[in-house]
Design a protein around this motif. Structure first.
Motif, PDB file in Angstrom:
ATOM      1  N   GLY A 134     -12.463 -25.177  -1.412  1.00  0.00           N
ATOM      2  CA  GLY A 134     -11.136 -25.501  -1.898  1.00  0.00           C
ATOM      3  C   GLY A 134     -10.789 -24.778  -3.183  1.00  0.00           C
ATOM      4  O   GLY A 134      -9.678 -24.263  -3.340  1.00  0.00           O
ATOM      5  N   LEU A 135     -11.745 -24.711  -4.103  1.00  0.00           N
ATOM      6  CA  LEU A 135     -11.496 -24.028  -5.375  1.00  0.00           C
ATOM      7  C   LEU A 135     -11.246 -22.541  -5.159  1.00  0.00           C
ATOM      8  O   LEU A 135     -10.376 -21.946  -5.804  1.00  0.00           O
ATOM      9  N   LYS A 136     -11.995 -21.945  -4.257  1.00  0.00           N
ATOM     10  CA  LYS A 136     -11.785 -20.516  -3.962  1.00  0.00           C
ATOM     11  C   LYS A 136     -10.355 -20.270  -3.484  1.00  0.00           C
ATOM     12  O   LYS A 136      -9.746 -19.244  -3.791  1.00  0.00           O
ATOM     13  N   GLY A 137      -9.823 -21.240  -2.762  1.00  0.00           N
ATOM     14  CA  GLY A 137      -8.493 -21.061  -2.182  1.00  0.00           C
ATOM     15  C   GLY A 137      -7.348 -21.209  -3.151  1.00  0.00           C
ATOM     16  O   GLY A 137      -6.226 -20.820  -2.824  1.00  0.00           O
ATOM     17  N   VAL A 138      -7.585 -21.772  -4.352  1.00  0.00           N
ATOM     18  CA  VAL A 138      -6.449 -22.026  -5.243  1.00  0.00           C
ATOM     19  C   VAL A 138      -6.601 -21.498  -6.668  1.00  0.00           C
ATOM     20  O   VAL A 138      -5.597 -21.290  -7.354  1.00  0.00           O
ATOM     21  N   LEU A 139      -7.807 -21.291  -7.141  1.00  0.00           N
ATOM     22  CA  LEU A 139      -7.996 -20.983  -8.568  1.00  0.00           C
ATOM     23  C   LEU A 139      -7.271 -19.717  -9.022  1.00  0.00           C
ATOM     24  O   LEU A 139      -6.867 -19.609 -10.184  1.00  0.00           O
ATOM     25  N   PHE A 140      -7.091 -18.765  -8.137  1.00  0.00           N
ATOM     26  CA  PHE A 140      -6.416 -17.520  -8.522  1.00  0.00           C
ATOM     27  C   PHE A 140      -4.989 -17.758  -8.984  1.00  0.00           C
ATOM     28  O   PHE A 140      -4.418 -16.950  -9.725  1.00  0.00           O
ATOM     29  N   ALA A 141      -4.377 -18.873  -8.535  1.00  0.00           N
ATOM     30  CA  ALA A 141      -2.976 -19.151  -8.858  1.00  0.00           C
ATOM     31  C   ALA A 141      -2.812 -19.939 -10.156  1.00  0.00           C
ATOM     32  O   ALA A 141      -1.684 -20.194 -10.577  1.00  0.00           O
ATOM     33  N   VAL A 142      -3.917 -20.307 -10.801  1.00  0.00           N
ATOM     34  CA  VAL A 142      -3.825 -21.014 -12.081  1.00  0.00           C
ATOM     35  C   VAL A 142      -3.363 -20.031 -13.153  1.00  0.00           C
ATOM     36  O   VAL A 142      -3.863 -18.910 -13.256  1.00  0.00           O
ATOM     37  N   SER A 143      -2.401 -20.439 -13.969  1.00  0.00           N
ATOM     38  CA  SER A 143      -1.861 -19.559 -15.004  1.00  0.00           C
ATOM     39  C   SER A 143      -2.850 -19.377 -16.154  1.00  0.00           C
ATOM     40  O   SER A 143      -3.635 -20.270 -16.472  1.00  0.00           O
ATOM     41  N   THR A 144      -2.817 -18.202 -16.768  1.00  0.00           N
ATOM     42  CA  THR A 144      -3.608 -17.936 -17.983  1.00  0.00           C
ATOM     43  C   THR A 144      -2.708 -17.895 -19.209  1.00  0.00           C
ATOM     44  O   THR A 144      -3.179 -17.595 -20.302  1.00  0.00           O
ATOM     45  N   ASP A 145      -1.431 -18.215 -19.030  1.00  0.00           N
ATOM     46  CA  ASP A 145      -0.464 -18.200 -20.120  1.00  0.00           C
ATOM     47  C   ASP A 145      -0.522 -19.528 -20.866  1.00  0.00           C
ATOM     48  O   ASP A 145      -0.060 -20.558 -20.359  1.00  0.00           O
ATOM     49  N   GLU A 146      -1.080 -19.517 -22.065  1.00  0.00           N
ATOM     50  CA  GLU A 146      -1.255 -20.756 -22.827  1.00  0.00           C
ATOM     51  C   GLU A 146       0.068 -21.359 -23.276  1.00  0.00           C
ATOM     52  O   GLU A 146       0.113 -22.520 -23.683  1.00  0.00           O
ATOM     53  N   THR A 147       1.168 -20.600 -23.231  1.00  0.00           N
ATOM     54  CA  THR A 147       2.473 -21.175 -23.586  1.00  0.00           C
ATOM     55  C   THR A 147       2.985 -22.098 -22.477  1.00  0.00           C
ATOM     56  O   THR A 147       3.909 -22.872 -22.695  1.00  0.00           O
ATOM     57  N   LYS A 148       2.389 -21.979 -21.283  1.00  0.00           N
ATOM     58  CA  LYS A 148       2.723 -22.874 -20.170  1.00  0.00           C
ATOM     59  C   LYS A 148       1.484 -23.728 -19.887  1.00  0.00           C
ATOM     60  O   LYS A 148       0.853 -23.611 -18.845  1.00  0.00           O
ATOM     61  N   ARG A 149       1.153 -24.571 -20.839  1.00  0.00           N
ATOM     62  CA  ARG A 149      -0.144 -25.231 -20.859  1.00  0.00           C
ATOM     63  C   ARG A 149      -0.461 -25.995 -19.581  1.00  0.00           C
ATOM     64  O   ARG A 149      -1.570 -25.911 -19.048  1.00  0.00           O
ATOM     65  N   VAL A 150       0.501 -26.732 -19.056  1.00  0.00           N
ATOM     66  CA  VAL A 150       0.207 -27.531 -17.871  1.00  0.00           C
ATOM     67  C   VAL A 150      -0.152 -26.656 -16.676  1.00  0.00           C
ATOM     68  O   VAL A 150      -0.941 -27.049 -15.814  1.00  0.00           O
ATOM     69  N   LEU A 151       0.383 -25.431 -16.634  1.00  0.00           N
ATOM     70  CA  LEU A 151       0.096 -24.529 -15.517  1.00  0.00           C
ATOM     71  C   LEU A 151      -1.272 -23.860 -15.633  1.00  0.00           C
ATOM     72  O   LEU A 151      -1.712 -23.195 -14.695  1.00  0.00           O
ATOM     73  N   THR A 152      -1.949 -24.048 -16.775  1.00  0.00           N
ATOM     74  CA  THR A 152      -3.312 -23.531 -16.912  1.00  0.00           C
ATOM     75  C   THR A 152      -4.312 -24.487 -16.268  1.00  0.00           C
ATOM     76  O   THR A 152      -5.521 -24.246 -16.313  1.00  0.00           O
ATOM     77  N   GLY A 153      -3.799 -25.553 -15.679  1.00  0.00           N
ATOM     78  CA  GLY A 153      -4.646 -26.502 -14.975  1.00  0.00           C
ATOM     79  C   GLY A 153      -4.325 -26.540 -13.495  1.00  0.00           C
ATOM     80  O   GLY A 153      -3.345 -25.949 -13.027  1.00  0.00           O
ATOM     81  N   MET A 154      -5.168 -27.221 -12.730  1.00  0.00           N
ATOM     82  CA  MET A 154      -4.972 -27.408 -11.299  1.00  0.00           C
ATOM     83  C   MET A 154      -4.800 -28.890 -11.016  1.00  0.00           C
ATOM     84  O   MET A 154      -5.509 -29.725 -11.571  1.00  0.00           O
ATOM     85  N   GLU A 155      -3.843 -29.199 -10.170  1.00  0.00           N
ATOM     86  CA  GLU A 155      -3.634 -30.603  -9.799  1.00  0.00           C
ATOM     87  C   GLU A 155      -4.672 -31.000  -8.750  1.00  0.00           C
ATOM     88  O   GLU A 155      -4.776 -30.387  -7.690  1.00  0.00           O
ATOM     89  N   ASP A 163       3.092 -33.671 -17.127  1.00  0.00           N
ATOM     90  CA  ASP A 163       3.438 -33.825 -15.715  1.00  0.00           C
ATOM     91  C   ASP A 163       3.365 -32.474 -15.020  1.00  0.00           C
ATOM     92  O   ASP A 163       3.965 -31.495 -15.479  1.00  0.00           O
ATOM     93  N   TYR A 164       2.646 -32.425 -13.911  1.00  0.00           N
ATOM     94  CA  TYR A 164       2.538 -31.174 -13.161  1.00  0.00           C
ATOM     95  C   TYR A 164       3.801 -30.982 -12.329  1.00  0.00           C
ATOM     96  O   TYR A 164       4.388 -31.943 -11.831  1.00  0.00           O
ATOM     97  N   PRO A 165       4.260 -29.737 -12.161  1.00  0.00           N
ATOM     98  CA  PRO A 165       5.472 -29.492 -11.360  1.00  0.00           C
ATOM     99  C   PRO A 165       5.324 -30.038  -9.941  1.00  0.00           C
ATOM    100  O   PRO A 165       4.257 -29.948  -9.338  1.00  0.00           O
ATOM    101  N   ASP A 166       6.394 -30.605  -9.429  1.00  0.00           N
ATOM    102  CA  ASP A 166       6.404 -31.101  -8.054  1.00  0.00           C
ATOM    103  C   ASP A 166       6.702 -29.919  -7.133  1.00  0.00           C
ATOM    104  O   ASP A 166       7.860 -29.627  -6.817  1.00  0.00           O
ATOM    105  N   CYS A 167       5.659 -29.228  -6.723  1.00  0.00           N
ATOM    106  CA  CYS A 167       5.834 -28.005  -5.919  1.00  0.00           C
ATOM    107  C   CYS A 167       6.450 -28.312  -4.562  1.00  0.00           C
ATOM    108  O   CYS A 167       7.253 -27.527  -4.039  1.00  0.00           O
ATOM    109  N   ASP A 168       6.098 -29.449  -3.978  1.00  0.00           N
ATOM    110  CA  ASP A 168       6.668 -29.810  -2.679  1.00  0.00           C
ATOM    111  C   ASP A 168       8.179 -29.982  -2.771  1.00  0.00           C
ATOM    112  O   ASP A 168       8.929 -29.532  -1.901  1.00  0.00           O
TER     113      ASP A 168
END
Length: 288
Positions: free
Chosen positions: A11-32, A130-135
Motif C-alpha cells: 500500500g505504501l509503495k502505491g501512494v508515497l510518491f504523491a506525498v508533497s515535499t512542500d513544507e508550506t503545504k504542511r498537511v499535504l506532506t502527510g498521508m491519510e 484537516d486533510y483535503p476531501d479528495c473524493d
C-alpha cells in the motif's frame, strides 16, 4: 491494530510518491491513513496528483487471519516517517505482523516491527490539520472515455521522452488517433521535438483529442503500479484523468484497489478555446 507487514508495504509503495515535499503545504506532506474493519485506506496528494489505495488486511492467499474488531480510525501520518517504515518493511519476512498503536491524547502513532531478523520501532507526531476531501473534489468531474494500455510499453516510451524534459519543459502531449489506432506521445523543445508512438485500440469518441500531463508525475504513477496494464479514463483535455490497474498483477493473492488521478497541464489559450495548431511554450502552462 495488527496488520500484515507485506500488505502495508504494498500500500505504501502505491501512494508515497504523491506525498508533497512542500513544507508550506504542511498537511499535504502527510498521508491519510484510515483503518476500517479489514480495509486499510491510504490517500496522498500534492495538489497535482492523487493516489488512493484500499487494501484487504486479512492477509494474502492461504495466510488469512482473523481481523480484530476495532473502532474505525483515521489520522494523517507524516510522509517522512512512512518512507522510513516502507524501507523497514522491505526487510521483513512474509508472515511478519506490523503492530500499530495510536495515542489520541498525544496525537502520536507508533509502528512496531518484530521478526527473527528485525526489531524496530518508529514513532511520530501526526498532523492535526484537516486533510483535503479528495473524493468530494473528484466527484465534480466525469470519467467516461477509457483506453487500455500496456503499462510497461507506456513506461518505456515515456522514459525515452523524459531525457528531453527539465524543470522548465516537462509537458508530454498525448494525441489520440482512432483511424490509425495509435497514441502519439511528444515533447517539444526549442531545438527539436521528441516523439513516440503507441499502438493502442482507440475508440472513435476520442479521435483527435489531445491532453497534456507532467511527465514526471505520470512516470511516478506508472512505477508505483504493479499491474501489467492500465486503464486511462478521461473526459476532456482540461479535466483530470483517472488511471486504474488492468491485466495481471505482481501478487494476485493481494487484494488491493489502486486508483490515481492526474490533473492535466493546460495553457491559457486552450482554456479560452483558442488552441492553435502549434504548441505554446511550457512556461505558460499552469498546474492546478
Amino acid at each position: 491494530a495488527s496488520l500484515p507487514a507485506k500488505v502495508v508495504q504494498a500500500g505504501l509503495k502505491g501512494v508515497l510518491f504523491a506525498v508533497s515535499t512542500d513544507e508550506t503545504k504542511r498537511v499535504l506532506t502527510g498521508m491519510e491513513w484510515k483503518l476500517n474493519g479489514s480495509t486499510l485506506h491510504c490517500t496522498a496528494t500534492d495538489g497535482h496528483q492523487v493516489a488512493k489505495v484500499a487494501l484487504d488486511t486479512s492477509g494474502i492467499g492461504k495466510k488469512k487471519r482473523k481481523v480484530q474488531t476495532e473502532a474505525a480510525s483515521a489520522y494523517i501520518i507524516p510522509g517522512k516517517a512512512l518512507k522510513e517504515l516502507a524501507k523497514t518493511l522491505e526487510k521483513t519476512a512474509p508472515e511478519t505482523e506490523l503492530q500499530v498503536s495510536y495515542d489520541d491524547k498525544a496525537k502520536r502513532v507508533l509502528f512496531v516491527v518484530e521478526d527473527d531478523n528485525l526489531s524496530k520501532q518508529i514513532a511520530c507526531q501526526c498532523l492535526e490539520e484537516d486533510y483535503p476531501d479528495c473524493d468530494l473534489l473528484l466527484s465534480r468531474y466525469s470519467f467516461n472515455q477509457t483506453i487500455t494500455i500496456s503499462r510497461s510499453t507506456l513506461l518505456s516510451r515515456l522514459e525515452r521522452l523524459a531525457v528531453l524534459a527539465d524543470k522548465k519543459v516537462k509537458t508530454v502531449k498525448f494525441c489520440f488517433d482512432s483511424q490509425h489506432q495509435t497514441i502519439d506521445l511528444s515533447i517539444e523543445r526549442d531545438y527539436g521535438k521528441g516523439k513516440q508512438v503507441l499502438d493502442v485500440a482507440i475508440p472513435e469518441t476520442v479521435n483527435g483529442m489531445a491532453i497534456k500531463f507532467n511527465i514526471t508525475y505520470l512516470l511516478n504513477i506508472l512505477k508505483a503500479m504493479s499491474s501489467s496494464a492500465l486503464k486511462l479514463v478521461m473526459h476532456q483535455f482540461n479535466t483530470p484523468a483517472k488511471v486504474e490497474a488492468a491485466g495481471d498483477v505482481d501478487i494476485p493473492e493481494l487484494r488491493m484497489e489502486a486508483t490515481y488521478f492526474l490533473f492535466p497541464m493546460v495553457d491559457q489559450n486552450e482554456m479560452n478555446g483558442q488552441t492553435s495548431s502549434e504548441e505554446t511554450s511550457e512556461e505558460q502552462t499552469t498546474e492546478t
